[in-house]
Design a protein around this motif. Sequence first.
Motif, PDB file in Angstrom:
ATOM      1  N   UNK A 215       0.917  -1.178  -0.178  1.00 17.78           N
ATOM      2  CA  UNK A 215      -0.671   0.213   0.137  1.00 17.78           C
ATOM      3  C   UNK A 215       1.092   1.109  -0.008  1.00 17.78           C
ATOM      4  N   UNK A 216       1.606   1.008   0.400  1.00 16.78           N
ATOM      5  CA  UNK A 216       2.776   2.945   0.938  1.00 16.78           C
ATOM      6  C   UNK A 216       3.341   2.527  -0.661  1.00 16.78           C
ATOM      7  N   UNK A 217       3.544   1.818  -1.960  1.00 19.52           N
ATOM      8  CA  UNK A 217       3.289   2.012  -3.060  1.00 19.52           C
ATOM      9  C   UNK A 217       2.994   3.435  -3.610  1.00 19.52           C
ATOM     10  N   UNK A 218       1.130   2.547  -3.008  1.00 19.60           N
ATOM     11  CA  UNK A 218       0.831   4.068  -3.943  1.00 19.60           C
ATOM     12  C   UNK A 218       0.327   5.882  -3.691  1.00 19.60           C
ATOM     13  N   UNK A 219       1.456   5.250  -2.221  1.00 21.20           N
ATOM     14  CA  UNK A 219       1.850   6.989  -1.711  1.00 21.20           C
ATOM     15  C   UNK A 219       2.716   7.570  -2.834  1.00 21.20           C
ATOM     16  N   UNK A 220       4.223   6.426  -2.780  1.00 21.79           N
ATOM     17  CA  UNK A 220       4.670   7.003  -3.712  1.00 21.79           C
ATOM     18  C   UNK A 220       3.741   7.115  -5.033  1.00 21.79           C
ATOM     19  N   UNK A 221       3.434   6.455  -5.732  1.00 19.32           N
ATOM     20  CA  UNK A 221       2.713   6.553  -7.217  1.00 19.32           C
ATOM     21  C   UNK A 221       2.355   7.807  -7.117  1.00 19.32           C
ATOM     22  N   UNK A 222       1.044   8.724  -5.956  1.00 19.44           N
ATOM     23  CA  UNK A 222       0.354   9.989  -5.979  1.00 19.44           C
ATOM     24  C   UNK A 222       1.019  11.160  -5.984  1.00 19.44           C
ATOM     25  N   UNK A 223       2.401  10.522  -4.854  1.00 19.49           N
ATOM     26  CA  UNK A 223       3.103  11.915  -5.080  1.00 19.49           C
ATOM     27  C   UNK A 223       4.371  12.342  -6.155  1.00 19.49           C
ATOM     28  N   UNK A 224       4.402  10.822  -7.031  1.00 14.53           N
ATOM     29  CA  UNK A 224       5.074  11.029  -8.594  1.00 14.53           C
ATOM     30  C   UNK A 224       4.386  11.770  -9.379  1.00 14.53           C
ATOM     31  N   UNK A 225       3.066  11.440  -9.094  1.00 12.55           N
ATOM     32  CA  UNK A 225       1.739  12.270 -10.411  1.00 12.55           C
ATOM     33  C   UNK A 225       1.177  13.000 -10.279  1.00 12.55           C
TER      34      UNK A 225
ATOM     35  N   UNK B  68      12.236   5.771  -5.107  1.00 14.82           N
ATOM     36  CA  UNK B  68      11.826   5.115  -4.220  1.00 14.82           C
ATOM     37  C   UNK B  68      10.277   3.743  -5.025  1.00 14.82           C
ATOM     38  N   UNK B  69       9.337   4.179  -5.615  1.00 15.32           N
ATOM     39  CA  UNK B  69       9.027   3.655  -6.723  1.00 15.32           C
ATOM     40  C   UNK B  69       9.305   2.543  -7.545  1.00 15.32           C
ATOM     41  N   UNK B  70      10.491   3.091  -8.207  1.00 18.93           N
ATOM     42  CA  UNK B  70      11.173   2.003  -8.508  1.00 18.93           C
ATOM     43  C   UNK B  70      11.529   0.705  -7.677  1.00 18.93           C
ATOM     44  N   UNK B  71      12.584   1.654  -6.973  1.00 17.18           N
ATOM     45  CA  UNK B  71      12.706   0.587  -5.650  1.00 17.18           C
ATOM     46  C   UNK B  71      12.156  -0.637  -5.433  1.00 17.18           C
ATOM     47  N   UNK B  72      10.678  -0.054  -5.259  1.00 12.83           N
ATOM     48  CA  UNK B  72       9.902  -0.227  -4.257  1.00 12.83           C
ATOM     49  C   UNK B  72       9.361  -2.384  -5.279  1.00 12.83           C
TER      50      UNK B  72
ATOM     51  N   UNK C 159      18.465   0.230 -10.679  1.00 19.16           N
ATOM     52  CA  UNK C 159      19.980   0.468 -10.743  1.00 19.16           C
ATOM     53  C   UNK C 159      20.139   1.917 -11.423  1.00 19.16           C
ATOM     54  N   UNK C 160      18.494   2.119 -12.780  1.00 18.75           N
ATOM     55  CA  UNK C 160      17.923   3.085 -13.738  1.00 18.75           C
ATOM     56  C   UNK C 160      17.719   3.859 -12.318  1.00 18.75           C
ATOM     57  N   UNK C 161      17.169   4.027 -11.425  1.00 19.19           N
ATOM     58  CA  UNK C 161      16.578   4.560 -10.004  1.00 19.19           C
ATOM     59  C   UNK C 161      18.125   5.127  -9.479  1.00 19.19           C
ATOM     60  N   UNK C 162      18.702   4.422  -9.323  1.00 22.03           N
ATOM     61  CA  UNK C 162      19.693   4.911  -8.821  1.00 22.03           C
ATOM     62  C   UNK C 162      21.183   6.563  -9.189  1.00 22.03           C
TER      63      UNK C 162
END
Length: 974
Positions: free
Chosen positions: A309-319, A330-334, A349-352
């Motif tokens: 569920x936390x990944x939804x918070x990261x997705x919301x922040x991203x959008x 954080x979304x990529x690392x999830x 790796x791309x996110x990093x």
Amino acid sequence: MSGVERVLEIAASTRVLRARRLHALAQSGSGALLGREFVTFRGLAERCAAETDVPVRALLGASATAELAAACAHGRGALGERLAERPALAGALAATLRDLRDAGVPPSALPGGASELAATYSAFEAALARLEKQGLFDRVGLFRLALRGARAHLARREFTRVEVHGATELVGSVGDLVEKVAESFPGEAFRFFQPDFQSEYAARLREEWSWRFPVEAVETVAQPALTPGGEVTAETLRVRRARSPRAELEAVAREVLRLIADEGVPPDEIQIVARTLDPYAPWLESTLGGYGIPWSSSLTRPAIADPALRVWLELARALVLDLPRAALVRLFDSGRLRAAPDLVPALAAFGERAARQGGVVRGEKDWRAALETLSPGIERAALARLLDALVAGAAELASARSYSAAAECLARVGAELLGAENAERVRPALAAVSALDAVRSAAGASREPTRADLDRAFESALHELVSQAFAAEDGGTVQVLDAVQARALPCGHLFLVGLVHGAWPRVVQEDPFLPDGLRETLRSRSRRPVPVSARAEREERFLLGLLLAQARERVTLSYYESDSLGRAQTPSALLHVLPFAAPGTDVLAAEVTTWESLTPDFARAGDALVQAVCAGDAGQAEAIAAAAPAGAAPFRAGRALVTHTDRMSDPSLPYDAEVGAALALPAELRVTALEELGQCPLRAFFRHLLVVRPLESPGADELEANEIGSFIHHALETVYGTLFEAGLLEAGADPAVALRRARAMLPAALESATADSERKRVSERHPTVWGAFLTTVTRALADFLERDLPELMHRGVTRLAPERDATATLRVGGSVLAVKGTIDRVVALADGGLRIGDYKTGRSFEKPLSKTRIQRGLALQLPLYARMAAQGAGAGNVTAEVLTVPLRPERDRDRKREIERERELAELETLSEPALSELGGLLDRGFYPIAAKDGECRFCDYTVACRIRHPPSRARVTTSDQGRGFYALADLDD
């Protein structure tokens, strides 16, 4: 209808409900419950509301009510401005309105001084009424709706008797529903059982009872392990300490295992209770489960703690925030992006790489550039498709004009990227966000939500989702509960853990919108249960006593010496005066052993040494220390000091700013020091008598906190001095000419004020910021001159002294005070009067001459200046006035700055004499207690040295005879 009696049992919580159901099963003898129905207050409200045929689509959560409160406060004077400047206060305002609404206090009952709050409250009520027509209710609204269906529900169910269990007191909305039920069951057919142990607190609650039905005080168990009001014994009460919460829980688990395995105690006869379970949450499952102990808990946790569920918070922040780097990394690392299941390592790796090498900040352009750094291939193509989906989602959400459109966008993108089955879990949160459109419309708000609004809405809604951390069983388990859930639940063995300051009693902050004084007034006038934070300490003591009264065999109290972050903790002050025991029972008087019983010899400080040190018997203390093992004396002396400071009462206050004659007073006290003495004597002691500088001094590019006031004073001194010397303030002079001259002088006057070395440095190093500041100040001064000059010239000025230094010797009560200060403006008028003016740049226009604040000793500056000026000029016709120079006059939409605020000398003397007399007594005695209320602590520089948060220190000082007069000032009525 059969001959079985129909009984309705109402419980305060699900735990009490379970206990009542088990009790009824045990009493039935048949193993079946015939004719009995069990329900919580909330469950009763839902059933009664269903009888009205009014659809209840949803209940508004905390974020929705906070949004509604903020919208209703918008444009309402200083209250609206405060919310605009600090949006995070919306939740506190919503809580204030909820308290009033819950207690059933109408907006018209609020006093005149709270007119803005009353107007906001009225708008809040009206908006909720509009929402209810759409099927959206808050909790109070649900209970009010239930009132309409209560009689019908009770009649349809054909109950013959009703019992209420487990509630100590009732809030208004619940109490009103219970009273509606009671009206249908006269006499013995309705009974309300209040858990009690013959306490003064519960007796007072019964005296203040807001409803007509009677209350029956009952003991939780007939024969508790502890004797009410009696001496405690080692067989029934033990006190233990541990290094940390984790060590404490580990020790309790071992003791619980011994009780179950060796003594055959049933698990459901054991309770582990804390004021809050948060310090123990990370280790509950591993510790209790690791020992194989069957257990259940009242602990809940945010559902957002689940990574799925936390990944939804990261997705919301991203959008919402246009693909910021941190959220996307954080979304990529999830590892939970379903759109690219085979690319988890490549995504990480791309996110990093984007974070470290690509220079990504946010936005499509940055991420496309980072993608170009990858070598062509399958991974790059897949990443490009994923980025396309995120960019499209961010663009769609950026064009959303409502909360519902934004929620639909997040739901669609989330289902595509994270999976449709996962989207079901966040559907309630997205529905709560969509409901904000109706909330804002009901409040008359037309502004479209901004990115910040959407970000805040998604975060609040997702954090409001909670899950039961550990499923509760119907029976056969050790119960791990917070104190509120555990109250009035009988048990055999009770482990009360975490008894440290800050948890027992909790530190409750005073309401920033409706202070305790107003709450007490509303409570007494309306006889409605308006909550008052000042009562929290008594409530906490009662709650602890109630828990102690529910154990049949043994009670074990424990505390930890440091929290999970290593910060030192001290035992709760309630352990020094334990409730439900003989008065004054101090279970910490003797050395408390650790759970491991491995206390070193040097820590066994004897009572004789402690008593000798605290009594000041140095010879006896030295003799005891000399006979002690090597290295023990310093430790014992320090422990003696701690023991003394942890006492709840003491006739001598050497550790609470009682310095006596040891510190000589200055020959002359500044007026500001005396006013601060009334606000908080201890702060005045630090600042003006010890002259202790704050821990953090302004940096090279910062100004002192009072620099704005000094800057404006300097400019006005120049302007008024020049006008007076030119004869432009005399009677008959043209105000328009004086105003043109004053406006023309403002740039030069401000330039002169800027010449100060610190201001010069700031203006040179930050010219843009300084220019904006000068523009603001110029506008404020022009507004003030436009209001002040015509009125001043109408009276006729014969003498003017801006920034006048004054000294005087004043007799107040039995004390003689030599005082000095700088009066902002002294004006002699043609009619012989003398006007003492004080510039105020803030928006608290009423405070300097508030009758109540003067009486309480909180606003003494103008009363003292008036007396000093009268003594120096030998004049009796003296008036003190507030000269309002708010920096942002355009925010004063109600034009309150234009109201004349003045008081005559005689009235000021009458109002200020009691407070000045008491402050003079404090100076004579050399006693500087902590503030009467902790509202003074918000901007204090001495919170590290002060012990206002230390319950024993506060209790000692506030109940001492020396401070009785000072604290009585805070209780004066408006």
